[in-house]
Design a protein around this motif. Structure first.
Motif, PDB file in Angstrom:
ATOM      1  N   UNK A  41       0.861  -1.186   0.000  1.00 49.34           N
ATOM      2  CA  UNK A  41       0.000   0.000   0.000  1.00 49.34           C
ATOM      3  C   UNK A  41       0.894   1.231   0.000  1.00 49.34           C
ATOM      4  N   UNK A  42       0.751   2.067  -1.020  1.00 46.04           N
ATOM      5  CA  UNK A  42       1.502   3.315  -1.105  1.00 46.04           C
ATOM      6  C   UNK A  42       0.548   4.483  -0.898  1.00 46.04           C
ATOM      7  N   UNK A  43       0.900   5.391   0.004  1.00 50.04           N
ATOM      8  CA  UNK A  43       0.078   6.571   0.259  1.00 50.04           C
ATOM      9  C   UNK A  43       0.983   7.788   0.439  1.00 50.04           C
ATOM     10  N   UNK A  44       0.389   8.967   0.377  1.00 46.05           N
ATOM     11  CA  UNK A  44       1.121  10.194   0.640  1.00 46.05           C
ATOM     12  C   UNK A  44       1.466  10.287   2.126  1.00 46.05           C
ATOM     13  N   UNK A  45       2.435  11.134   2.417  1.00 41.67           N
ATOM     14  CA  UNK A  45       2.790  11.342   3.813  1.00 41.67           C
ATOM     15  C   UNK A  45       1.798  12.188   4.567  1.00 41.67           C
ATOM     16  N   UNK A  46       0.924  12.920   3.844  1.00 43.38           N
ATOM     17  CA  UNK A  46      -0.025  13.808   4.518  1.00 43.38           C
ATOM     18  C   UNK A  46      -1.214  14.088   3.611  1.00 43.38           C
ATOM     19  N   UNK A  47      -2.305  14.549   4.221  1.00 40.87           N
ATOM     20  CA  UNK A  47      -3.511  14.948   3.493  1.00 40.87           C
ATOM     21  C   UNK A  47      -3.708  16.450   3.627  1.00 40.87           C
ATOM     22  N   UNK A  48      -4.409  17.022   2.653  1.00 41.36           N
ATOM     23  CA  UNK A  48      -4.803  18.436   2.717  1.00 41.36           C
ATOM     24  C   UNK A  48      -6.192  18.546   2.121  1.00 41.36           C
ATOM     25  N   UNK A  49      -7.182  18.740   2.938  1.00 37.85           N
ATOM     26  CA  UNK A  49      -8.560  18.825   2.482  1.00 37.85           C
ATOM     27  C   UNK A  49      -9.138  20.184   2.828  1.00 37.85           C
ATOM     28  N   UNK A  50     -10.338  20.434   2.355  1.00 37.09           N
ATOM     29  CA  UNK A  50     -10.997  21.705   2.623  1.00 37.09           C
ATOM     30  C   UNK A  50     -11.702  22.213   1.390  1.00 37.09           C
ATOM     31  N   UNK A  51     -12.442  23.292   1.549  1.00 34.57           N
ATOM     32  CA  UNK A  51     -13.256  23.826   0.465  1.00 34.57           C
ATOM     33  C   UNK A  51     -12.507  24.835  -0.398  1.00 34.57           C
ATOM     34  N   UNK A  52     -11.278  25.186  -0.003  1.00 33.79           N
ATOM     35  CA  UNK A  52     -10.530  26.180  -0.744  1.00 33.79           C
ATOM     36  C   UNK A  52      -9.138  25.649  -1.058  1.00 33.79           C
ATOM     37  N   UNK A  53      -8.594  26.114  -2.186  1.00 30.44           N
ATOM     38  CA  UNK A  53      -7.280  25.686  -2.627  1.00 30.44           C
ATOM     39  C   UNK A  53      -6.201  26.124  -1.633  1.00 30.44           C
ATOM     40  N   UNK A  54      -5.263  25.190  -1.374  1.00 29.22           N
ATOM     41  CA  UNK A  54      -4.088  25.485  -0.563  1.00 29.22           C
ATOM     42  C   UNK A  54      -2.853  25.061  -1.351  1.00 29.22           C
ATOM     43  N   UNK A  55      -1.780  25.791  -1.195  1.00 34.65           N
ATOM     44  CA  UNK A  55      -0.552  25.430  -1.901  1.00 34.65           C
ATOM     45  C   UNK A  55      -0.050  24.051  -1.465  1.00 34.65           C
ATOM     46  N   UNK A  56      -0.395  23.642  -0.251  1.00 29.32           N
ATOM     47  CA  UNK A  56       0.030  22.323   0.232  1.00 29.32           C
ATOM     48  C   UNK A  56      -0.588  21.195  -0.582  1.00 29.32           C
ATOM     49  N   UNK A  57      -1.668  21.482  -1.329  1.00 28.80           N
ATOM     50  CA  UNK A  57      -2.307  20.451  -2.146  1.00 28.80           C
ATOM     51  C   UNK A  57      -1.435  20.025  -3.324  1.00 28.80           C
ATOM     52  N   UNK A  58      -0.341  20.742  -3.567  1.00 30.90           N
ATOM     53  CA  UNK A  58       0.605  20.331  -4.608  1.00 30.90           C
ATOM     54  C   UNK A  58       1.497  19.184  -4.150  1.00 30.90           C
ATOM     55  N   UNK A  59       1.495  18.893  -2.863  1.00 28.85           N
ATOM     56  CA  UNK A  59       2.421  17.875  -2.341  1.00 28.85           C
ATOM     57  C   UNK A  59       1.764  16.995  -1.274  1.00 28.85           C
ATOM     58  N   UNK A  60       0.437  16.917  -1.293  1.00 22.57           N
ATOM     59  CA  UNK A  60      -0.289  16.071  -0.354  1.00 22.57           C
ATOM     60  C   UNK A  60      -1.453  15.397  -1.077  1.00 22.57           C
ATOM     61  N   UNK A  61      -2.107  14.492  -0.379  1.00 17.95           N
ATOM     62  CA  UNK A  61      -3.320  13.859  -0.900  1.00 17.95           C
ATOM     63  C   UNK A  61      -4.493  14.794  -0.615  1.00 17.95           C
ATOM     64  N   UNK A  62      -5.057  15.364  -1.682  1.00 18.08           N
ATOM     65  CA  UNK A  62      -6.174  16.303  -1.532  1.00 18.08           C
ATOM     66  C   UNK A  62      -7.521  15.608  -1.655  1.00 18.08           C
ATOM     67  N   UNK A  63      -7.536  14.265  -1.599  1.00 19.60           N
ATOM     68  CA  UNK A  63      -8.771  13.496  -1.778  1.00 19.60           C
ATOM     69  C   UNK A  63      -9.094  12.668  -0.544  1.00 19.60           C
TER      70      UNK A  63
END
Length: 337
Positions: free
Chosen positions: A256-278
Protein backbone atom coordinates in the motif's frame (compact mmCIF):
# COMPACT_ATOMS: atom_id res chain seq x y z
CA UNK A 1 -9.55 -10.95 -29.46
CA UNK A 2 -8.89 -8.04 -31.80
CA UNK A 3 -6.32 -5.45 -30.75
CA UNK A 4 -6.28 -1.95 -32.25
CA UNK A 5 -3.98 1.09 -31.90
CA UNK A 6 -4.61 2.94 -28.65
CA UNK A 7 -5.01 6.65 -27.96
CA UNK A 8 -1.61 6.64 -26.20
CA UNK A 9 0.28 5.96 -29.42
CA UNK A 10 2.59 3.36 -30.94
CA UNK A 11 3.59 1.59 -27.73
CA UNK A 12 0.01 0.75 -26.74
CA UNK A 13 -2.89 -1.31 -28.07
CA UNK A 14 -6.45 -1.73 -26.81
CA UNK A 15 -9.28 -4.20 -27.19
CA UNK A 16 -12.91 -3.84 -26.10
CA UNK A 17 -14.72 -6.88 -24.75
CA UNK A 18 -18.11 -7.66 -23.17
CA UNK A 19 -18.67 -9.41 -19.87
CA UNK A 20 -21.77 -10.30 -17.88
CA UNK A 21 -21.88 -9.56 -14.16
CA UNK A 22 -23.62 -11.52 -11.39
CA UNK A 23 -26.85 -9.73 -12.31
CA UNK A 24 -26.69 -11.06 -15.88
CA UNK A 25 -26.22 -7.61 -17.41
CA UNK A 26 -23.61 -7.48 -20.18
CA UNK A 27 -21.15 -4.60 -19.84
CA UNK A 28 -18.28 -3.34 -21.96
CA UNK A 29 -14.72 -2.85 -20.73
CA UNK A 30 -11.48 -1.99 -22.51
CA UNK A 31 -8.13 -3.69 -21.94
CA UNK A 32 -5.00 -1.69 -22.80
CA UNK A 33 -1.62 -3.33 -23.23
CA UNK A 34 1.89 -1.91 -23.43
CA UNK A 35 3.70 -3.09 -26.56
CA UNK A 36 7.20 -1.65 -26.22
CA UNK A 37 8.40 -3.38 -29.40
CA UNK A 38 11.80 -2.34 -30.65
CA UNK A 39 12.93 -0.77 -27.39
CA UNK A 40 12.38 -3.99 -25.44
CA UNK A 41 13.90 -6.12 -28.21
CA UNK A 42 16.98 -3.90 -28.21
CA UNK A 43 17.29 -4.47 -24.48
CA UNK A 44 17.14 -8.23 -24.94
CA UNK A 45 13.55 -8.70 -23.77
CA UNK A 46 10.32 -9.86 -25.37
CA UNK A 47 6.63 -9.16 -25.00
CA UNK A 48 4.15 -11.54 -23.43
CA UNK A 49 2.87 -12.69 -26.82
CA UNK A 50 6.45 -13.74 -27.63
CA UNK A 51 6.24 -16.25 -24.81
CA UNK A 52 9.26 -15.13 -22.76
CA UNK A 53 7.58 -12.97 -20.14
CA UNK A 54 6.36 -15.04 -17.21
CA UNK A 55 4.98 -12.09 -15.23
CA UNK A 56 2.21 -9.61 -15.94
CA UNK A 57 0.46 -6.79 -14.08
CA UNK A 58 -3.10 -5.51 -14.48
CA UNK A 59 -3.80 -1.92 -13.42
CA UNK A 60 -7.23 -0.61 -12.32
CA UNK A 61 -7.81 3.17 -12.45
CA UNK A 62 -9.71 5.28 -9.93
CA UNK A 63 -13.26 6.63 -10.14
CA UNK A 64 -13.97 9.10 -12.97
CA UNK A 65 -10.57 8.17 -14.40
CA UNK A 66 -8.89 6.15 -17.15
CA UNK A 67 -5.40 4.80 -17.85
CA UNK A 68 -2.95 7.34 -19.29
CA UNK A 69 0.29 6.98 -17.29
CA UNK A 70 2.79 5.76 -19.89
CA UNK A 71 5.63 6.09 -17.39
CA UNK A 72 3.95 3.55 -15.11
CA UNK A 73 3.76 1.04 -17.96
CA UNK A 74 7.43 1.61 -18.81
CA UNK A 75 8.41 1.03 -15.17
CA UNK A 76 6.67 -2.33 -15.09
CA UNK A 77 8.22 -3.33 -18.41
CA UNK A 78 11.61 -2.49 -16.95
CA UNK A 79 10.86 -4.83 -14.04
CA UNK A 80 10.16 -7.69 -16.46
CA UNK A 81 6.35 -7.50 -16.36
CA UNK A 82 3.97 -7.36 -19.29
CA UNK A 83 1.77 -4.36 -18.50
CA UNK A 84 -2.01 -4.20 -18.93
CA UNK A 85 -4.59 -1.65 -17.76
CA UNK A 86 -8.36 -1.99 -17.65
CA UNK A 87 -10.70 0.90 -18.36
CA UNK A 88 -13.68 -0.49 -16.47
CA UNK A 89 -17.25 -0.10 -17.71
CA UNK A 90 -18.67 3.43 -17.64
CA UNK A 91 -15.12 4.84 -17.52
CA UNK A 92 -12.61 6.23 -19.99
CA UNK A 93 -12.33 4.24 -23.21
CA UNK A 94 -15.38 2.22 -22.15
CA UNK A 95 -17.80 5.15 -21.83
CA UNK A 96 -21.05 4.58 -23.69
CA UNK A 97 -23.17 7.34 -25.22
CA UNK A 98 -26.11 8.10 -22.96
CA UNK A 99 -24.68 6.13 -20.03
CA UNK A 100 -23.99 7.35 -16.52
CA UNK A 101 -20.24 7.94 -16.34
CA UNK A 102 -18.61 6.17 -13.41
CA UNK A 103 -21.82 4.52 -12.25
CA UNK A 104 -22.04 1.09 -10.70
CA UNK A 105 -24.67 -0.17 -8.26
CA UNK A 106 -22.51 -2.95 -6.76
CA UNK A 107 -18.71 -3.19 -6.84
CA UNK A 108 -19.11 -6.93 -7.50
CA UNK A 109 -20.31 -5.93 -10.98
CA UNK A 110 -16.66 -5.31 -11.89
CA UNK A 111 -15.71 -8.91 -11.11
CA UNK A 112 -16.58 -10.31 -14.52
CA UNK A 113 -14.49 -7.79 -16.47
CA UNK A 114 -11.49 -8.13 -14.16
CA UNK A 115 -11.67 -11.91 -14.44
CA UNK A 116 -12.16 -11.57 -18.19
CA UNK A 117 -9.13 -9.31 -18.51
CA UNK A 118 -6.95 -11.81 -16.64
CA UNK A 119 -8.31 -14.52 -18.94
CA UNK A 120 -7.21 -12.49 -21.96
CA UNK A 121 -3.77 -12.02 -20.44
CA UNK A 122 -3.52 -15.77 -19.88
CA UNK A 123 -4.57 -16.45 -23.48
CA UNK A 124 -1.64 -14.42 -24.80
CA UNK A 125 0.76 -16.96 -23.35
CA UNK A 126 1.30 -19.46 -26.20
CA UNK A 127 1.81 -23.20 -26.07
CA UNK A 128 1.05 -25.50 -23.17
CA UNK A 129 3.16 -23.77 -20.51
CA UNK A 130 1.57 -22.38 -17.39
CA UNK A 131 0.02 -18.91 -17.89
CA UNK A 132 1.94 -15.93 -16.50
CA UNK A 133 1.63 -14.98 -12.87
CA UNK A 134 -0.44 -11.80 -12.65
CA UNK A 135 -0.06 -8.99 -10.12
CA UNK A 136 -3.05 -6.71 -9.60
CA UNK A 137 -2.59 -2.98 -9.06
CA UNK A 138 -5.33 -0.46 -8.23
CA UNK A 139 -5.56 3.26 -7.54
CA UNK A 140 -8.11 4.93 -5.23
CA UNK A 141 -11.56 3.40 -5.87
CA UNK A 142 -9.77 0.98 -8.20
CA UNK A 143 -7.68 -0.04 -5.20
CA UNK A 144 -10.83 -0.80 -3.21
CA UNK A 145 -12.22 -2.78 -6.16
CA UNK A 146 -8.92 -4.67 -6.58
CA UNK A 147 -8.78 -5.62 -2.90
CA UNK A 148 -12.38 -6.87 -2.86
CA UNK A 149 -11.83 -8.85 -6.07
CA UNK A 150 -8.65 -10.43 -4.68
CA UNK A 151 -10.46 -11.48 -1.51
CA UNK A 152 -13.21 -13.20 -3.51
CA UNK A 153 -10.84 -14.87 -6.01
CA UNK A 154 -8.00 -16.46 -4.02
CA UNK A 155 -5.23 -18.25 -5.86
CA UNK A 156 -5.36 -16.20 -9.06
CA UNK A 157 -3.05 -13.22 -8.56
CA UNK A 158 0.50 -13.27 -7.19
CA UNK A 159 0.74 -9.80 -5.59
CA UNK A 160 -1.56 -6.85 -4.83
CA UNK A 161 -0.29 -3.28 -5.15
CA UNK A 162 -2.56 -0.44 -4.00
CA UNK A 163 -1.91 3.23 -4.77
CA UNK A 164 -3.86 5.41 -2.29
CA UNK A 165 -6.75 2.92 -2.07
CA UNK A 166 -10.11 4.30 -0.91
CA UNK A 167 -10.49 1.79 1.91
CA UNK A 168 -12.33 4.03 4.37
CA UNK A 169 -14.17 7.34 4.59
CA UNK A 170 -12.59 10.45 6.07
CA UNK A 171 -12.13 10.56 9.80
CA UNK A 172 -13.36 7.26 11.19
CA UNK A 173 -15.64 4.26 10.60
CA UNK A 174 -18.38 6.23 12.35
CA UNK A 175 -18.48 8.60 9.38
CA UNK A 176 -18.99 5.65 7.01
CA UNK A 177 -21.74 4.15 9.16
CA UNK A 178 -23.56 7.47 9.36
CA UNK A 179 -23.24 7.95 5.58
CA UNK A 180 -24.66 4.48 4.91
CA UNK A 181 -27.63 5.19 7.14
CA UNK A 182 -28.43 8.29 5.12
CA UNK A 183 -27.64 6.97 1.63
CA UNK A 184 -29.07 3.44 1.63
CA UNK A 185 -32.80 4.37 1.60
CA UNK A 186 -32.21 6.66 -1.38
CA UNK A 187 -30.05 4.04 -3.12
CA UNK A 188 -32.73 1.38 -2.66
CA UNK A 189 -35.51 3.32 -4.35
CA UNK A 190 -33.68 5.85 -6.55
CA UNK A 191 -30.19 4.40 -7.14
CA UNK A 192 -29.41 6.74 -10.05
CA UNK A 193 -30.42 9.89 -8.17
CA UNK A 194 -27.66 12.49 -8.13
CA UNK A 195 -26.44 13.58 -4.70
CA UNK A 196 -25.50 17.24 -4.80
CA UNK A 197 -22.11 17.69 -3.19
CA UNK A 198 -19.69 20.63 -3.34
CA UNK A 199 -17.52 20.42 -6.45
CA UNK A 200 -13.81 20.34 -5.73
CA UNK A 201 -11.37 20.21 -8.64
CA UNK A 202 -8.24 20.59 -6.53
CA UNK A 203 -6.74 17.19 -7.40
CA UNK A 204 -7.33 17.77 -11.13
CA UNK A 205 -5.73 21.20 -10.75
CA UNK A 206 -2.59 19.68 -9.22
CA UNK A 207 -2.30 17.01 -11.93
CA UNK A 208 -3.54 18.35 -15.28
CA UNK A 209 -1.24 20.25 -17.64
CA UNK A 210 -4.31 22.37 -18.48
CA UNK A 211 -4.01 23.75 -14.93
CA UNK A 212 -0.90 23.51 -12.76
CA UNK A 213 0.16 19.88 -13.25
CA UNK A 214 2.32 18.10 -15.81
CA UNK A 215 0.01 15.37 -17.15
CA UNK A 216 -2.00 15.56 -20.37
CA UNK A 217 -5.57 14.49 -19.58
CA UNK A 218 -8.37 14.06 -22.10
CA UNK A 219 -11.58 15.64 -20.81
CA UNK A 220 -13.56 13.22 -22.99
CA UNK A 221 -12.32 10.37 -20.80
CA UNK A 222 -11.81 12.12 -17.47
CA UNK A 223 -13.98 15.12 -16.51
CA UNK A 224 -12.12 17.79 -14.50
CA UNK A 225 -14.68 17.78 -11.68
CA UNK A 226 -15.52 14.07 -11.80
CA UNK A 227 -18.80 12.40 -12.71
CA UNK A 228 -21.99 13.15 -10.75
CA UNK A 229 -22.18 11.27 -7.46
CA UNK A 230 -25.19 8.93 -7.61
CA UNK A 231 -26.82 7.27 -4.62
CA UNK A 232 -26.35 3.72 -5.87
CA UNK A 233 -22.64 4.27 -6.56
CA UNK A 234 -21.97 5.82 -3.15
CA UNK A 235 -23.87 3.01 -1.44
CA UNK A 236 -21.76 0.46 -3.35
CA UNK A 237 -18.53 2.13 -2.19
CA UNK A 238 -19.68 2.32 1.43
CA UNK A 239 -20.69 -1.35 1.34
CA UNK A 240 -17.28 -2.28 -0.05
CA UNK A 241 -15.51 -0.29 2.65
CA UNK A 242 -17.59 -2.07 5.28
CA UNK A 243 -16.35 -5.41 3.95
CA UNK A 244 -12.75 -4.19 4.22
CA UNK A 245 -13.38 -3.10 7.81
CA UNK A 246 -14.53 -6.62 8.67
CA UNK A 247 -11.25 -8.00 7.28
CA UNK A 248 -10.52 -9.51 3.86
CA UNK A 249 -7.78 -12.05 4.70
CA UNK A 250 -6.14 -11.68 1.27
CA UNK A 251 -3.54 -14.42 0.95
CA UNK A 252 -0.89 -12.72 -1.23
CA UNK A 253 1.70 -10.05 -0.37
CA UNK A 254 0.15 -6.57 -0.40
CA UNK A 255 1.86 -3.21 -0.88
CA UNK A 256 0.00 0.00 0.00
CA UNK A 257 1.50 3.32 -1.11
CA UNK A 258 0.08 6.57 0.26
CA UNK A 259 1.12 10.19 0.64
CA UNK A 260 2.79 11.34 3.81
CA UNK A 261 -0.02 13.81 4.52
CA UNK A 262 -3.51 14.95 3.49
CA UNK A 263 -4.80 18.44 2.72
CA UNK A 264 -8.56 18.83 2.48
CA UNK A 265 -11.00 21.71 2.62
CA UNK A 266 -13.26 23.83 0.46
CA UNK A 267 -10.53 26.18 -0.74
CA UNK A 268 -7.28 25.69 -2.63
CA UNK A 269 -4.09 25.48 -0.56
CA UNK A 270 -0.55 25.43 -1.90
CA UNK A 271 0.03 22.32 0.23
CA UNK A 272 -2.31 20.45 -2.15
CA UNK A 273 0.61 20.33 -4.61
CA UNK A 274 2.42 17.88 -2.34
CA UNK A 275 -0.29 16.07 -0.35
CA UNK A 276 -3.32 13.86 -0.90
CA UNK A 277 -6.17 16.30 -1.53
CA UNK A 278 -8.77 13.50 -1.78
CA UNK A 279 -8.37 10.98 1.06
CA UNK A 280 -7.45 10.93 4.74
CA UNK A 281 -4.14 9.06 4.52
CA UNK A 282 -3.93 8.32 8.26
CA UNK A 283 -7.31 6.58 8.14
CA UNK A 284 -6.21 4.61 5.05
CA UNK A 285 -2.98 3.57 6.76
CA UNK A 286 -4.88 2.07 9.68
CA UNK A 287 -7.51 0.39 7.51
CA UNK A 288 -4.82 -1.23 5.33
CA UNK A 289 -4.10 -3.60 8.23
CA UNK A 290 -7.51 -5.20 7.57
CA UNK A 291 -6.53 -6.36 4.08
CA UNK A 292 -4.50 -9.48 4.81
CA UNK A 293 -1.67 -11.12 6.72
CA UNK A 294 1.24 -9.64 4.75
CA UNK A 295 0.84 -5.89 4.30
CA UNK A 296 3.64 -3.42 3.59
CA UNK A 297 2.87 0.30 3.97
CA UNK A 298 4.98 2.94 2.22
CA UNK A 299 4.31 6.61 3.02
CA UNK A 300 5.71 8.88 0.32
CA UNK A 301 6.52 12.40 1.48
CA UNK A 302 5.28 15.01 -1.00
CA UNK A 303 3.02 12.60 -2.89
CA UNK A 304 -0.30 13.47 -4.48
CA UNK A 305 -3.43 11.33 -4.28
CA UNK A 306 -2.08 9.27 -7.19
CA UNK A 307 1.42 8.69 -5.90
CA UNK A 308 2.72 8.02 -9.43
CA UNK A 309 1.51 11.40 -10.72
CA UNK A 310 3.50 13.34 -8.13
CA UNK A 311 6.46 15.63 -8.83
CA UNK A 312 9.37 13.82 -10.57
CA UNK A 313 11.54 13.57 -7.46
CA UNK A 314 8.64 12.23 -5.38
CA UNK A 315 7.47 9.62 -7.84
CA UNK A 316 11.09 8.50 -8.37
CA UNK A 317 11.10 7.72 -4.66
CA UNK A 318 7.80 5.84 -5.03
CA UNK A 319 9.12 3.80 -7.97
CA UNK A 320 12.28 2.95 -6.02
CA UNK A 321 10.20 1.72 -3.09
CA UNK A 322 7.94 -0.32 -5.38
CA UNK A 323 10.99 -1.87 -7.08
CA UNK A 324 12.49 -2.76 -3.70
CA UNK A 325 9.24 -4.42 -2.63
CA UNK A 326 9.10 -6.39 -5.87
CA UNK A 327 12.62 -7.67 -5.27
CA UNK A 328 11.47 -8.91 -1.89
CA UNK A 329 8.30 -10.66 -3.06
CA UNK A 330 8.94 -11.74 -6.65
CA UNK A 331 11.41 -14.47 -7.57
CA UNK A 332 13.31 -14.64 -10.86
CA UNK A 333 11.06 -17.46 -12.07
CA UNK A 334 7.92 -15.37 -11.58
CA UNK A 335 6.75 -16.98 -8.36
CA UNK A 336 6.18 -15.28 -5.04
CA UNK A 337 8.60 -15.30 -2.17
Amino acid sequence: MEWAPDILGDDFEACTFPSAGPDGVERTATLVRHVPGARVAAAGGADLAGGRRSRAVLFLHGWSDYFFNEELAEFWAGQGFAFFALDMHNHGRSLQAGGHGGYVADLDDYDAEITGAIGIIDSLHPGTEDPPTVALMGHSTGGLIAALWASRHPGIISQLILDSPWLEMHGSPAVRRAARTMVEPLARFWPEAVIRLPERGFYWRSVSSAAEGEWTLDDNYRPPRAFPVRAGWLSAVLSGQSRVARGLNIDVPILVLISGASATGMFWKESMRRTDAVLDVNTIALRALSLGRTVTLERIDGALHDVFLSAPRVRADAYARLARWLRAYVLDDGGTA
